[in-house]
Design an enzyme around this catalytic site. Structure first.
Site, PDB file in Angstrom:
ATOM      1  N   TYR A 144       0.313  -1.188   0.096  1.00 37.99           N
ATOM      2  CA  TYR A 144       0.088  -0.249  -0.478  1.00 37.99           C
ATOM      3  C   TYR A 144       0.909   1.422  -0.225  1.00 37.99           C
ATOM      4  O   TYR A 144       1.370   1.582   1.175  1.00 37.99           O
ATOM      5  CB  TYR A 144      -0.971   0.585   1.371  1.00 37.99           C
TER       6      TYR A 144
ATOM      7  N   HIS B 131      -2.439 -11.823   0.515  1.00 35.57           N
ATOM      8  CA  HIS B 131      -2.782 -11.097  -0.550  1.00 35.57           C
ATOM      9  C   HIS B 131      -3.249 -11.427  -1.456  1.00 35.57           C
ATOM     10  O   HIS B 131      -4.160 -11.031  -1.763  1.00 35.57           O
ATOM     11  CB  HIS B 131      -1.570  -9.787  -0.913  1.00 35.57           C
TER      12      HIS B 131
ATOM     13  N   SER C  23     -13.425  -2.852   0.167  1.00 29.50           N
ATOM     14  CA  SER C  23     -14.250  -2.678  -1.036  1.00 29.50           C
ATOM     15  C   SER C  23     -15.849  -2.749  -0.133  1.00 29.50           C
ATOM     16  O   SER C  23     -16.660  -2.952  -0.884  1.00 29.50           O
ATOM     17  CB  SER C  23     -14.081  -2.537  -2.022  1.00 29.50           C
ATOM     18  N   PRO C  24     -16.373  -3.010   1.391  1.00 25.85           N
ATOM     19  CA  PRO C  24     -17.413  -3.032   0.729  1.00 25.85           C
ATOM     20  C   PRO C  24     -19.019  -2.210   1.437  1.00 25.85           C
ATOM     21  O   PRO C  24     -19.665  -2.175   1.187  1.00 25.85           O
ATOM     22  CB  PRO C  24     -17.211  -3.477   2.401  1.00 25.85           C
ATOM     23  N   LEU C  25     -18.227  -0.905   0.839  1.00 21.10           N
ATOM     24  CA  LEU C  25     -19.461   0.256  -0.216  1.00 21.10           C
ATOM     25  C   LEU C  25     -19.514   0.330  -1.237  1.00 21.10           C
ATOM     26  O   LEU C  25     -20.187   1.062  -1.538  1.00 21.10           O
ATOM     27  CB  LEU C  25     -18.451   1.277   0.787  1.00 21.10           C
ATOM     28  N   GLY C  26     -18.852  -0.238  -2.261  1.00 24.26           N
ATOM     29  CA  GLY C  26     -18.929  -0.744  -4.077  1.00 24.26           C
ATOM     30  C   GLY C  26     -20.819  -0.841  -3.597  1.00 24.26           C
ATOM     31  O   GLY C  26     -21.638  -1.549  -3.815  1.00 24.26           O
TER      32      GLY C  26
END
Length: 291
Positions: free
Chosen positions: A53, A128, A208-211
């Site tokens: 990152y 990863h 990316s839970p709010l996609g």
């Protein structure tokens, strides 16, 4: 904040995905540190990072160093934070991603991550992404060896299938404690892995839970979204909260194994996400959201 468990370690039900603090469009360091501190103030006790990152070439471990500094400058309360990092991917600096699951690479990467985080043992170390050029069992075997050596306390996987989870479970046993896959209302293809984690008692960390909630929400929850008539926006107005909070509450209602890790670049964003742990949606509301 209510807690959930990762391998017997209690953490807040909503974690922090720290990637946006180090990649393209990252904030100034002072704002990044303030964002981590705001997360801890709000009860977040899981921070997800990775050695890859970073933004530019030559910045390997940027996010790990940032998280370590934020924890070191926080004061009392930082000791009970579970830092989950990952190895096996790289960023050359041109926006692309590489993958390297060779055992020798993973061993070196984990040791370097521990040094950057300033810990004797990494709380949770995650593969990863499986490397198609390396047998999966060899990559997982390296993680087992790291656990045996005391370099890592627990092991997780990311971007894996059900078959790979079962294979890793055979190799790692109880040292496998979590799976981090992409999952959101707009990306339900990995629900089978969530169901398997629930069955096996593994934590499921959707990235990316709010996609699908709004264009800006994936990396920075709390950002004002354009008006929408989606069920998430409709329920948000009814509850007087953000659509992102409704989405995270939806995640938490899917299974007690779920611990979403939304990203954030601002203190206000992470406070908004953390507040979702206190939002309970009725059965009919969950039905309206689908999934």
């Amino acid at each position: 904040m209510m807690t959930r468990n990762i391998g017997g370690v209690p953490v807040g039900a909503v974690g922090l995905g720290a990637m946006p603090l180090s990649v393209e469009g990252r904030p100034a360091e002072a704002q990044a540190i303030a964002t981590v501190h705001a997360a801890l103030d709000a009860g977040v006790r899981l921070i997800d990072t990775a050695d890859s990152y970073h933004w530019h070439a030559g910045e390997l471990g940027h996010n790990e160093r940032l998280v370590a500094w934020a924890l070191a400058t926080y004061g009392p309360g930082a000791d009970d934070v579970l830092v989950a990092t990952k190895g096996g991917r790289g960023r050359p600096g041109d926006g692309s991603w590489t993958v390297d699951g060779r055992p020798e690479h993973l061993r070196r990467a984990a040791e370097a991550s521990a040094a950057r985080l300033g810990v004797a043992a990494i709380g949770l170390y995650q593969l990863h992404k499986p490397d198609p050029a390396v047998p999966f069992t060899e990559s997982v075997g390296a993680l087992r060896d790291l656990a045996d050596a005391g370099t890592v306390r627990a092991v997780g996987l990311s971007n894996v299938s059900c078959a790979q989870i079962r294979t890793a479970r055979e190799i790692l046993g109880d040292r496998l404690v979590s799976v981090q896959n992409r999952f959101s209302p707009a990306h339900l293809a990995t629900r089978d892995t969530l169901d398997l984690c629930t069955e096996l008692g593994l934590a499921f960390l959707p990235w990316s839970p709010l996609g699908g909630i709004s264009p800006s929400a994936v990396d920075d929850p709390g950002t004002a979204a354009p008006p929408s008539d989606s069920p998430f926006h409709t329920l948000a107005r009814a509850h007087g909260v953000s659509p992102q909070q409704v989405c995270l509450a939806w995640h938490l209602a899917q299974s007690p194994a779920v611990i979403p890790i939304p990203g954030a670049r601002r203190p206000a964003s992470v406070r908004d996400s953390a507040a979702a742990a206190a939002l309970t949606l009725a059965a009919e509301e969950l039905a309206a959201l689908g999934g």
